[in-house]
Scaffold this motif. Structure first.
Motif, PDB file in Angstrom:
ATOM      1  N   LEU A  70       0.868  -1.310   0.138  1.00 15.64           N
ATOM      2  CA  LEU A  70      -0.003  -0.166   0.115  1.00 15.64           C
ATOM      3  C   LEU A  70       0.770   1.286   0.057  1.00 15.64           C
ATOM      4  CD1 LEU A  70      -2.826   1.482   0.269  1.00 15.64           C
ATOM      5  CD2 LEU A  70      -2.558   1.178   2.676  1.00 15.64           C
ATOM      6  N   CYS A  71       1.925   1.385   0.906  1.00 15.48           N
ATOM      7  CA  CYS A  71       2.493   2.411   1.174  1.00 15.48           C
ATOM      8  C   CYS A  71       3.540   2.593  -0.029  1.00 15.48           C
ATOM      9  CB  CYS A  71       3.605   2.398   2.413  1.00 15.48           C
ATOM     10  SG  CYS A  71       2.682   2.489   3.808  1.00 15.48           S
ATOM     11  N   ALA A  72       4.201   1.855  -0.707  1.00 15.77           N
ATOM     12  CA  ALA A  72       4.877   1.795  -1.880  1.00 15.77           C
ATOM     13  C   ALA A  72       4.262   2.071  -3.198  1.00 15.77           C
ATOM     14  CB  ALA A  72       5.465   0.382  -2.004  1.00 15.77           C
ATOM     15  N   THR A  99      13.610   1.598  -6.068  1.00 15.87           N
ATOM     16  CA  THR A  99      14.244   0.610  -5.055  1.00 15.87           C
ATOM     17  C   THR A  99      14.518   0.877  -3.720  1.00 15.87           C
ATOM     18  OG1 THR A  99      14.880  -0.612  -7.151  1.00 15.87           O
ATOM     19  CG2 THR A  99      15.783  -1.282  -5.194  1.00 15.87           C
ATOM     20  N   ILE A 100      15.332   1.960  -3.821  1.00 19.57           N
ATOM     21  CA  ILE A 100      15.690   2.633  -2.520  1.00 19.57           C
ATOM     22  C   ILE A 100      14.458   3.071  -1.424  1.00 19.57           C
ATOM     23  CG2 ILE A 100      16.988   4.590  -1.332  1.00 19.57           C
ATOM     24  CD1 ILE A 100      18.907   4.386  -4.039  1.00 19.57           C
ATOM     25  N   VAL A 101      13.706   3.569  -2.352  1.00 21.07           N
ATOM     26  CA  VAL A 101      12.415   4.226  -1.559  1.00 21.07           C
ATOM     27  C   VAL A 101      11.685   3.050  -0.864  1.00 21.07           C
ATOM     28  CG1 VAL A 101      10.199   5.095  -1.726  1.00 21.07           C
ATOM     29  CG2 VAL A 101      12.272   6.315  -2.728  1.00 21.07           C
ATOM     30  N   PHE A 102      11.572   1.926  -1.762  1.00 21.35           N
ATOM     31  CA  PHE A 102      10.563   0.808  -1.314  1.00 21.35           C
ATOM     32  C   PHE A 102      11.445   0.136  -0.141  1.00 21.35           C
ATOM     33  CE2 PHE A 102       8.755   0.204  -5.775  1.00 21.35           C
ATOM     34  CZ  PHE A 102       7.972   1.315  -5.342  1.00 21.35           C
ATOM     35  N   ALA A 111       6.579  -5.305  -4.085  1.00 23.88           N
ATOM     36  CA  ALA A 111       6.860  -3.950  -4.574  1.00 23.88           C
ATOM     37  C   ALA A 111       6.937  -3.543  -5.847  1.00 23.88           C
ATOM     38  CB  ALA A 111       7.415  -3.068  -3.576  1.00 23.88           C
ATOM     39  N   LEU A 112       8.092  -4.317  -6.348  1.00 21.67           N
ATOM     40  CA  LEU A 112       8.654  -4.171  -7.708  1.00 21.67           C
ATOM     41  C   LEU A 112       7.831  -4.625  -8.778  1.00 21.67           C
ATOM     42  CD1 LEU A 112      12.450  -4.569  -7.258  1.00 21.67           C
ATOM     43  CD2 LEU A 112      11.102  -2.431  -7.482  1.00 21.67           C
TER      44      LEU A 112
END
Length: 191
Positions: free
Chosen positions: A54-56, A74-77, A120-121
């Motif tokens: 949800l957040c990602a 990727t870094i943010v996730f 997430a990806l």
């Protein structure tokens, strides 16, 4: 609604994160010795994977895409996942200390669990909406929980079996995981 159901069934059974995609094997093999611990890990993964999806999704759709910094996804996730795992760890330490001790090092490993980052990806790659991505995350976590609880049940039963010496321990666990993977492959005709 039918699309969401297809995503959920596909993520939980057909494309099971552990048995089909082979993501998250460290915690799958490490925590699947006892049913109670496996169920606790499954619950933690359900919470983290659903919320991180949800957040990602929100961060990707409303911050990364509009500002043109998608290359930082990727870094943010990873940062989102790490923050959520810290919340779960603090909650378990305070509320369920026995489960916190039983999970041990595997709880912080959810942060580096490639299944969580992988979902997430995959959500971004498949261009899922925020709702579809959250459903995919939840269903993937349910599939992980089903797999780890099944493995824990089988491992508890195998403790009482007469297994030839070369197959005791991890070789038998890996053979069992292989057979489970083949069994889950049978779900591929559903979708």
């Amino acid at each position: 609604m039918q699309e969401l159901l297809m995503i959920a069934v596909g993520a939980a059974f057909v494309n099971n994160v552990v048995l089909s995609q082979f993501l998250g094997l460290c915690s799958f093999l490490g925590v699947s010795k006892k049913m109670k611990t496996a169920a606790g890990m499954g619950g933690a993964v359900i919470f983290v994977l659903t919320l991180s999806s949800l957040c990602a999704g929100l961060i990707y759709k409303f911050i990364l895409v509009p500002t043109g910094i998608v290359y930082l996804q990727t870094i943010v996730f990873i940062m989102v996942i790490a923050a959520l795992v810290q919340l779960v760890e603090m909650f378990l330490k305070k509320s369920v200390p026995a489960l916190y001790r039983a999970l041990g090092v595997y709880l912080p490993l959810i942060t580096t669990n490639c299944a969580v980052l992988g979902v997430a990806l995959i959500n971004v790659q498949n261009d899922y909406t925020i709702l579809e991505g959250t459903v995919n995350g939840f269903a993937t976590a349910v599939g992980f929980t089903v797999a780890i609880v099944l493995m824990a049940g089988l491992r508890e039963k195998m403790e009482h079996n007469d297994v030839p010496k070369p197959f005791r321990g991890m070789p038998m666990v890996l053979l069992t995981a292989m057979l489970m993977s083949m069994a889950f492959y049978g779900f591929s005709g559903i979708i």
